[in-house]
Design a protein around this motif. Structure first.
Motif, PDB file in Angstrom:
ATOM      1  N   GLY A   4       0.805  -1.203   0.000  1.00 14.10           N
ATOM      2  CA  GLY A   4       0.000   0.000   0.000  1.00 14.10           C
ATOM      3  C   GLY A   4       0.843   1.258   0.000  1.00 14.10           C
ATOM      4  N   PRO A   5       0.221   2.441  -0.093  1.00 11.62           N
ATOM      5  CA  PRO A   5       0.942   3.700  -0.234  1.00 11.62           C
ATOM      6  C   PRO A   5       1.704   4.132   1.009  1.00 11.62           C
ATOM      7  N   GLY A   6       1.390   3.553   2.181  1.00 11.55           N
ATOM      8  CA  GLY A   6       2.143   3.882   3.380  1.00 11.55           C
ATOM      9  C   GLY A   6       3.163   2.827   3.732  1.00 11.55           C
ATOM     10  N   SER A   7       3.385   1.853   2.844  1.00  8.18           N
ATOM     11  CA  SER A   7       4.292   0.740   3.119  1.00  8.18           C
ATOM     12  C   SER A   7       5.746   1.183   3.064  1.00  8.18           C
ATOM     13  N   ILE A   8       6.634   0.304   3.499  1.00  8.63           N
ATOM     14  CA  ILE A   8       8.062   0.613   3.498  1.00  8.63           C
ATOM     15  C   ILE A   8       8.559   0.872   2.083  1.00  8.63           C
ATOM     16  N   THR A   9       8.239  -0.036   1.162  1.00  6.84           N
ATOM     17  CA  THR A   9       8.694   0.103  -0.218  1.00  6.84           C
ATOM     18  C   THR A   9       8.210   1.404  -0.838  1.00  6.84           C
ATOM     19  N   GLU A  52      14.608  -1.782   3.553  1.00  5.76           N
ATOM     20  CA  GLU A  52      14.389  -2.964   2.720  1.00  5.76           C
ATOM     21  C   GLU A  52      15.754  -3.462   2.253  1.00  5.76           C
ATOM     22  N   TRP A  53      16.056  -4.731   2.516  1.00  3.06           N
ATOM     23  CA  TRP A  53      17.351  -5.300   2.175  1.00  3.06           C
ATOM     24  C   TRP A  53      17.122  -6.469   1.220  1.00  3.06           C
ATOM     25  N   VAL A  54      17.468  -6.267  -0.042  1.00  3.35           N
ATOM     26  CA  VAL A  54      17.316  -7.314  -1.042  1.00  3.35           C
ATOM     27  C   VAL A  54      18.478  -8.287  -0.897  1.00  3.35           C
ATOM     28  N   LEU A  61      10.047   4.494   0.766  1.00  5.18           N
ATOM     29  CA  LEU A  61      11.428   4.616   0.306  1.00  5.18           C
ATOM     30  C   LEU A  61      11.481   5.177  -1.112  1.00  5.18           C
ATOM     31  N   GLU A  62      10.607   4.710  -1.972  1.00  7.41           N
ATOM     32  CA  GLU A  62      10.642   5.153  -3.356  1.00  7.41           C
ATOM     33  C   GLU A  62      10.166   6.598  -3.499  1.00  7.41           C
ATOM     34  N   SER A  63       9.163   6.985  -2.747  1.00  6.37           N
ATOM     35  CA  SER A  63       8.685   8.367  -2.857  1.00  6.37           C
ATOM     36  C   SER A  63       9.683   9.361  -2.286  1.00  6.37           C
ATOM     37  N   ASP A  64      10.400   8.956  -1.229  1.00  6.47           N
ATOM     38  CA  ASP A  64      11.333   9.882  -0.588  1.00  6.47           C
ATOM     39  C   ASP A  64      12.555  10.188  -1.447  1.00  6.47           C
ATOM     40  N   VAL A  65      12.899   9.299  -2.393  1.00 12.96           N
ATOM     41  CA  VAL A  65      14.087   9.556  -3.219  1.00 12.96           C
ATOM     42  C   VAL A  65      13.754  10.248  -4.531  1.00 12.96           C
ATOM     43  N   ASP A 118      18.393  -0.611   1.286  1.00 13.87           N
ATOM     44  CA  ASP A 118      17.811   0.727   1.169  1.00 13.87           C
ATOM     45  C   ASP A 118      17.146   1.050   2.498  1.00 13.87           C
ATOM     46  N   PHE A 119      17.370   2.249   3.016  1.00 17.01           N
ATOM     47  CA  PHE A 119      16.813   2.590   4.318  1.00 17.01           C
ATOM     48  C   PHE A 119      16.488   4.074   4.380  1.00 17.01           C
ATOM     49  N   GLY A 120      15.689   4.430   5.365  1.00 14.55           N
ATOM     50  CA  GLY A 120      15.335   5.820   5.580  1.00 14.55           C
ATOM     51  C   GLY A 120      14.906   6.045   7.008  1.00 14.55           C
ATOM     52  N   LEU A 121      14.804   7.282   7.368  1.00 10.60           N
ATOM     53  CA  LEU A 121      14.258   7.659   8.676  1.00 10.60           C
ATOM     54  C   LEU A 121      13.527   8.976   8.535  1.00 10.60           C
ATOM     55  N   ASP A 122      12.547   9.175   9.393  1.00 12.93           N
ATOM     56  CA  ASP A 122      11.809  10.428   9.345  1.00 12.93           C
ATOM     57  C   ASP A 122      11.270  10.780  10.728  1.00 12.93           C
TER      58      ASP A 122
END
Length: 420
Positions: free
Chosen positions: A41-46, A113-115, A49-53, A82-86
């Protein structure tokens, strides 16, 4: 009044908003991804991460994070991590209230998220995680504000005073060239249950009436041990669902009662979209759910159905119609309908949202028959600089069902988000 306050507290570990079906409505844009990932969903981790970059068309036209973003990208390229914090702060002031008339909450999050397998292919295997701290910034946290107002609802379900918590820790395996996905571990059910474009509590609507199930789905645990799966049957039709521990506690995620109690939350969704890349834009779905009676929590068995319709108009407008019906299960509403619209000028600008909800509070949950309520929420999200968002908002509640003093209440809110 005391009943709704206690009820909001009892939901503290049950409802938390946001990975899973792959195309998303990033809440700053009508933007679609190009691949399938059959649950998020739109609030998920993936999605976060994609929207923030993404490059942001900010109001101040300043990018303070260029070096940080480049460093993170190099780590992702080398290791697959790939990681983030807010940090997010949300506060409200009410025009009237039988109790406190202000509330505020701060949320610190770390997510990633670690592939680990299948890098460079469509069938990747990844470890996903998120956790952080949720703390009140005022006498009352936002999640408990409804109890002060006499409102049979939840103003901001993810903005609690729960302190340190874990939301996600699970393995995601994609298969069939990315057309399907299986999740196994500690899951957040709001990632894959009745998701739609404006559901992210961090960047979209704040009131539960405009989030998962429109308030008619009981339980919705996070950090819940279980399994979920989703699959695109063809380019248009998809199915998804899961089964998880109904008694999960994100503040104590490893105290698992699933095998002792066997009390679970189940959901199944069937939907149609114009294409996988438009999963959260042009979407029509039905979500069926069931939750067992929970002895320790003192809640009844429950079940119900939710529906959602949304379709992009003229590339910028996203009208939606959503709702649901429930029987028991600690759901807030036995019936609820929400309608509204989102607007984004271009793919990296601000977002406007407007929603109107009608709800009938659940007699099973509140212990008494209550009058219907009308809730309106409007917000305007601005991207001030790269990584910094500001969202003023207003909620208007007509006939708050547990308030005998006020026929209506207006809430004036402000949300701040800084992401790295």
């Amino acid at each position: 009044m005391r009943r709704i306050a206690l009820h909001a507290l009892s939901l503290n570990r049950q409802i938390v908003l946001t990975g899973a079906i792959f195309a998303l409505f990033v809440p700053s844009t009508l933007h679609a991804q190009s691949k399938i990932e059959s649950l998020a969903g739109p609030g998920s981790i993936t999605a976060t991460l994609e929207s923030d970059v993404q490059d942001q068309d900010s109001v101040l036209d300043v990018d303070l994070l260029q070096s940080w973003s480049a460093w993170k990208a190099s780590i992702k390229d080398r290791t697959g991590l790939d990681f983030g914090l807010d940090y997010i702060a949300l506060g409200y002031v009410a025009s009237d209230s039988p109790g406190e008339n202000t509330a505020a909450t701060g949320v610190f999050r770390v997510f990633g998220e670690w592939v680990l397998t299948g890098r460079g292919t469509e069938n990747t295997g990844s470890l996903l995680f998120s956790g952080g701290n949720r703390h009140r910034l005022d006498t009352v946290p936002v999640k408990d504000f409804a109890g002060e107002l006499g409102y049979a609802g939840i103003i901001g379900p993810t903005y609690s005073d729960q302190r340190w918590r874990l939301t996600h820790l699970y393995w995601r395996q994609l298969f069939a060239e990315g057309r399907g996905a299986v999740y196994l571990g500690l899951l957040d059910t709001t990632d894959y249950t009745d998701a739609y474009a404006l559901a992210s509590p961090w960047q979209g609507f704040a009131n539960l009436a405009f989030q998962t199930g429109s308030g008619t789905i009981g339980g919705l645990p996070d950090a819940a041990l279980g399994v979920a799966a989703g699959y695109f049957l063809n380019d248009n039709f998809y199915v998804g669902g899961g089964i998880v521990d109904a008694n999960a506690d994100a503040a104590d995620p490893f105290s698992i009662s699933l095998f002792d109690e066997g009390e679970t939350f189940k959901s199944f969704e069937f939907g149609w979209t114009t294409g996988s890349a438009a999963r959260f834009f042009n979407n029509y779905h039905l979500t069926f759910w069931h939750i067992d009676e929970r002895n320790a929590a003192g809640t009844s068995e429950g079940y119900g159905v939710a529906f959602s319709i949304s379709h992009v108009v003229n590339e910028h407008w996203l009208p939606f119609l959503r709702g649901g019906w429930s029987e028991g299960g600690d759901a807030l509403y036995e019936a609820s309908i929400s309608a509204g619209i989102g607007y984004s000028r271009d793919i990296s600008s601000s977002l406007f949202g407007l929603g109107v909800n009608w709800s009938r509070p659940s007699e099973d949950t509140f212990g008494v028959k209550l009058d219907d309520q009308i809730t309106v929420e409007v917000f305007q999200r601005w991207q001030l600089t790269e990584g910094i968002e500001l969202t003023p908002s207003m909620q208007y509640i007509l006939n708050p069902a547990l308030n005998r003093e006020d026929d209506s209440i207006a809430l004036f809110g402000l949300r701040f988000r800084a992401a790295l």
